[in-house]
Write an enzyme that holds these catalytic residues in place. Structure first.
Site, PDB file in Angstrom:
ATOM      1  CB  THR A   1      -6.485   1.389  -3.763  1.00 22.95           C
ATOM      2  OG1 THR A   1      -5.028   1.708  -2.802  1.00 22.95           O
ATOM      3  CG2 THR A   1      -6.358  -0.157  -3.478  1.00 22.95           C
TER       4      THR A   1
ATOM      5  CG  HIS B   1      -4.078   4.001   2.900  1.00 24.02           C
ATOM      6  ND1 HIS B   1      -4.682   5.637   2.965  1.00 24.02           N
ATOM      7  CD2 HIS B   1      -4.934   3.796   2.430  1.00 24.02           C
ATOM      8  CE1 HIS B   1      -5.428   5.147   2.802  1.00 24.02           C
ATOM      9  NE2 HIS B   1      -5.677   4.726   1.487  1.00 24.02           N
TER      10      HIS B   1
ATOM     11  CG  ASP C   1      -1.620   1.378  -3.523  1.00 26.41           C
ATOM     12  OD1 ASP C   1      -0.740   1.656  -3.392  1.00 26.41           O
ATOM     13  OD2 ASP C   1      -2.969   1.295  -3.467  1.00 26.41           O
ATOM     14  CG  HIS C   2      -1.716   4.726  -4.840  1.00 22.27           C
ATOM     15  ND1 HIS C   2      -1.491   4.702  -3.594  1.00 22.27           N
ATOM     16  CD2 HIS C   2      -2.868   3.979  -4.315  1.00 22.27           C
ATOM     17  CE1 HIS C   2      -1.970   4.963  -2.327  1.00 22.27           C
ATOM     18  NE2 HIS C   2      -3.357   4.306  -3.429  1.00 22.27           N
TER      19      HIS C   2
ATOM     20  CD  GLU D   1      -3.303   1.203   0.595  1.00 24.52           C
ATOM     21  OE1 GLU D   1      -3.322   1.015  -0.016  1.00 24.52           O
ATOM     22  OE2 GLU D   1      -2.713   2.559  -0.188  1.00 24.52           O
TER      23      GLU D   1
END
Ligand code: GP9
Ligand code: MN
Length: 428
Positions: free
Chosen positions: A82, A198, A257-258, A38
């Site tokens: 996500t 996150h 993911d980012h 994440e």
């Protein structure tokens, strides 16, 4: 309507690339673990803070001989974050320009996603996430994608202080998720979605084993701490994998993911990276995220090919020896000599190995020098890249908005029957 698909099929057909014979089928029949890291940016790899490696376990995997690591792999998400990453990774379709395609189209559209493709190869498929199943409409979307199992929050025991932020803490989550996956018929394809790293990067005192950074930006300074915790959970997972013996029969794939730190935090990024005037160009470069493929006997090393999340699926399927020539996919195998290294961002900006576009500015990729008086050949690179990026984004949008895959079934592909799946935990 069905004819809208014609230009899509023509585009896909025209962008076929050759296979790389030294990698094609090298992982045939292996179990596959997809480990979602994440908000994990590539710069965390080998990053040190307070005299310590922030992610020692992932660093070790990154440098191992049997890991194929990419260091020019970009996230390409839009607002769906996500969900956009999942859409690209499992379908090689882009997220939409606004919102999350999993939410708007996940329930109703026809897909030819990784789980359904691998079902044909005899795989059992499962996704796991320590959050409520409805988040990002996963519960419905995963049915459309053909996931046999979806282990969400209800499957995991409630423990005191077991959650932080969006769900279960990664160490508890990976341990329990692994114990479910271990029981599945092999070969399996299992995607495990971590969540502790996150925004806003909060963690209970007990698990804080590295100090926060000192940029003074509150929501940035915990990033190394939750990343460090995520890394420890990966260390524990890899130890479990070895103990279970599954390391010999599995390929483990990691991806970020980012971004974790958005471009609203340029000052903090300047402090973390030592880049004084952290600008739009730097922000584009820091959209790199990990993509690592780890498997016994795999010829590893650090691969410098430019690519992104859209290329994940064809790369993976080719390693598994699954042909993708008849599928509607907008990415191409990163290991192919013919892979096009133009990386599209969802807003139409792009990166190539030579030139990067952000808004109306062009930069030399690598030096970051802004290009002012464009030469003929630079103009040509820019025209070609802009054309490719606008075309692929709009064709991909057309597929999702028009639900066009309902008009096309690749040969040998068995249509997904969404009604077949039920992810609710039956009460005994
Ligand atoms: C929630 C989690 C976070 O279930 O996957 O999604 P994000 O905010 O990163 O899009
Ligand atoms: Mn995310």
């Amino acid at each position: 309507k069905a004819s809208d698909l014609d230009s899509v099929l023509a585009y896909v057909k025209n962008h076929q690339v050759s296979k790389n014979v030294s990698y094609y089928g090298k992982a045939k029949g292996k179990n596959v673990f997809i480990i979602h890291l994440e908000s994990f940016q590539q710069f965390l790899i080998d990053y040190k803070w307070d005299g310590q490696e922030v992610t020692p376990n992932l660093n070790k995997i990154y440098h191992e001989n049997n890991t194929l690591s990419f260091d020019n792999f970009f996230n390409q998400v839009g607002q769906g974050k996500t969900a956009d990453a999942e859409m690209m990774l499992e379908n090689s379709l882009f997220g939409l320009p606004e919102g999350s395609a999993m939410s708007t189209d996940g329930t109703s559209n026809t897909f030819q996603a990784a789980p359904a493709i691998l079902d044909q190869q005899g795989y059992t498929t499962a996704a796991a996430h320590g959050d409520v199943p409805s988040f990002w409409n996963r519960d419905n979307t995963y049915k459309s994608w053909g996931y046999d199992y979806f282990f969400s929050k209800q499957y995991f025991p409630k423990v005191k202080d077991g959650e932080v932020g969006y769900g279960m803490k990664d160490k508890l989550f990976l341990k329990d998720a692994a114990s479910y996956v271990e029981q599945l018929p092999q070969p399996f394809y299992a995607k495990l979605i971590t969540v502790t790293n996150h925004y806003p990067y909060t963690l209970d005192k007990k698990n804080q084993t590295i100090s926060k950074t000192d940029t003074g930006d509150k929501t940035v300074d915990g990033y190394v701490q939750t990343a460090h915790y995520l890394d420890q959970s990966i260390g524990e997972f890899m130890a479990w994998l070895q103990k279970s013996g599954l390391d010999k029969s599995s390929m483990v794939v990691f991806y970020g993911d980012h971004y974790g730190i958005s471009d609203n935090h340029k000052k903090a990024m300047a402090k973390l990276t030592g880049i004084k005037d952290f600008n739009d160009y730097n922000n584009a470069m820091y959209q790199r995220v990990p993509f690592m493929i780890h498997m016994d006997g795999l010829q590893g090393g650090i691969n410098h090919t430019y690519g992104g999340e859209i290329d994940f699926l064809p790369t993976l399927l080719h390693l598994l020896g699954v042909d993708t020539a008849n599928n509607v996919m907008f990415g191409t195998d990163l290991l192919s000599a013919q892979h096009d290294q133009t990386v599209a961002f969802r807003n139409g900006d792009w990166v190539t190995p030579t030139i990067t576009k952000v808004g109306s500015s062009y930069y030399s990729t690598g030096s970051g020098k802004e290009l002012k008086n464009l030469s003929r050949s630079q103009k040509q690179v820019i025209d070609t890249a802009t054309n490719k990026v606008t075309t692929e984004l709009s064709l991909s949008d057309r597929v999702l908005n028009g639900d066009l895959l309902r008009f096309y079934t690749p040969s040998g592909f068995k249509k997904v029957d969404k009604t077949k799946y039920n992810y609710n935990l039956k009460k005994a």
